[in-house]
Design an enzyme around this catalytic site. Structure first.
Site, PDB file in Angstrom:
ATOM      1  N   PRO A   4       0.826  -1.208   0.000  1.00  0.00           N
ATOM      2  CA  PRO A   4       0.000   0.000   0.000  1.00  0.00           C
ATOM      3  C   PRO A   4       0.862   1.260   0.000  1.00  0.00           C
ATOM      4  CG  PRO A   4      -0.863  -1.601   1.547  1.00  0.00           C
ATOM      5  CD  PRO A   4       0.451  -2.138   1.068  1.00  0.00           C
ATOM      6  N   GLU A   5       0.527   2.193  -0.875  1.00  0.00           N
ATOM      7  CA  GLU A   5       1.285   3.431  -0.975  1.00  0.00           C
ATOM      8  C   GLU A   5       0.491   4.566  -0.351  1.00  0.00           C
ATOM      9  OE1 GLU A   5       2.948   4.078  -4.846  1.00  0.00           O
ATOM     10  OE2 GLU A   5       3.460   1.972  -5.117  1.00  0.00           O
TER      11      GLU A   5
END
Length: 271
Positions: free
Chosen positions: A2-3
């Site tokens: 996840p960014e």
């Protein structure tokens, strides 16, 4: 992994359910995450009112008067708001139970996430102290990128993903931002002109804002706090499209490994 947009999407999703709620219990089913969950977490957090839910880079901060819980989703982590009495699934490692009968549940199959506690300013914590500015803040611009790039022979994409330069611009959004800016990700960081860095900083902001508004990118392991996936993947222009025609010029999208990360670019549009 996840960014920033996925983490920000999660923050916005869970915040309304946490703010001003008191923690009634902390249930740790598996403490062996990337770093062990402190054995004192329950005693530190129980009874505290959650005053703020913030994000710093890819870290989530649950602030209370006694200290701050620092959360990281790792490679496969996610957070849900669930009924406190709902049965946990496999890999549901932690519940932070709240007044009102709900709980914040941490799910992390690969156990690369983290849940830590600090009584000090979280900005001074070793995991956060060296982080650069937020890409959506006034502290991030083309001049900063150029200053850090001066004399560097490493690829410009590596510069963009350096958390000391700017936080939260991970692999997907670095590729997308460089495409919009027309910059070849393989180009040496020190050989990019100032005006192009200004354009790149603008593109980083645009890409991240659009991704946040769309709810994050759909990845194999990432879903939002309510279990629904993000939808920015429908707007990806180069990432994951190797061999497909460029949406701008029709040239085949190329893939290369830079700093051990898959990188996608258009050899015609990006110079």
């Amino acid at each position: 992994m996840p960014e920033l947009p996925e983490v920000e999407t999660t923050r916005r999703g869970i915040a309304p359910h946490l703010l001003d709620r008191r923690v009634t219990d902390v249930v740790v089913r598996e403490a062996r995450l990337r770093w062990p969950i402190p054995s004192t977490l329950k005693a530190s957090l129980q009874g505290q009112r959650i005053q703020a839910v913030e994000r710093r880079g890819k870290y989530l901060l649950l602030r209370t008067a006694a200290g701050t819980a620092i959360l990281h989703l790792g490679m496969s982590g996610s957070l849900r708001i669930v009924s406190a009495d709902s049965l946990p699934a496999r890999h549901d490692h932690v519940d932070i139970r709240l007044t009102g009968g709900m709980a914040l549940r941490l799910h992390d199959p690969r156990r690369f996430g983290a849940l830590l506690w600090t009584q000090d300013d979280p900005e001074s914590h070793p995991l956060l102290a060296s982080l650069g500015p937020e890409p959506l803040s006034d502290g991030f611009d083309g001049a900063r990128l150029q200053a850090y790039a001066r004399g560097r022979r490493s690829p410009v994409k590596a510069l963009l993903m350096d958390g000391r330069v700017v936080v939260g611009v991970g692999n997907i959004y670095a590729s997308e931002s460089l495409f919009r800016a027309g910059i070849d990700p393989r180009r040496a960081a020190g050989r990019v002109a100032a005006v192009r860095y200004e354009r790149l900083a603008t593109c980083v902001r645009e890409v991240l804002i659009e991704a946040i508004e769309a709810g994050g990118t759909t990845l194999r392991d990432f879903v939002r706090e309510d279990g629904r996936p993000g939808y920015f993947s429908v707007s990806l222009r180069v990432y994951g499209r190797a061999g497909q025609p460029c949406l701008v010029c029709g040239t085949g999208i190329q893939a290369v490994v830079l700093a051990q990360r898959n990188t996608f670019y258009c050899p015609s549009c990006q110079r």
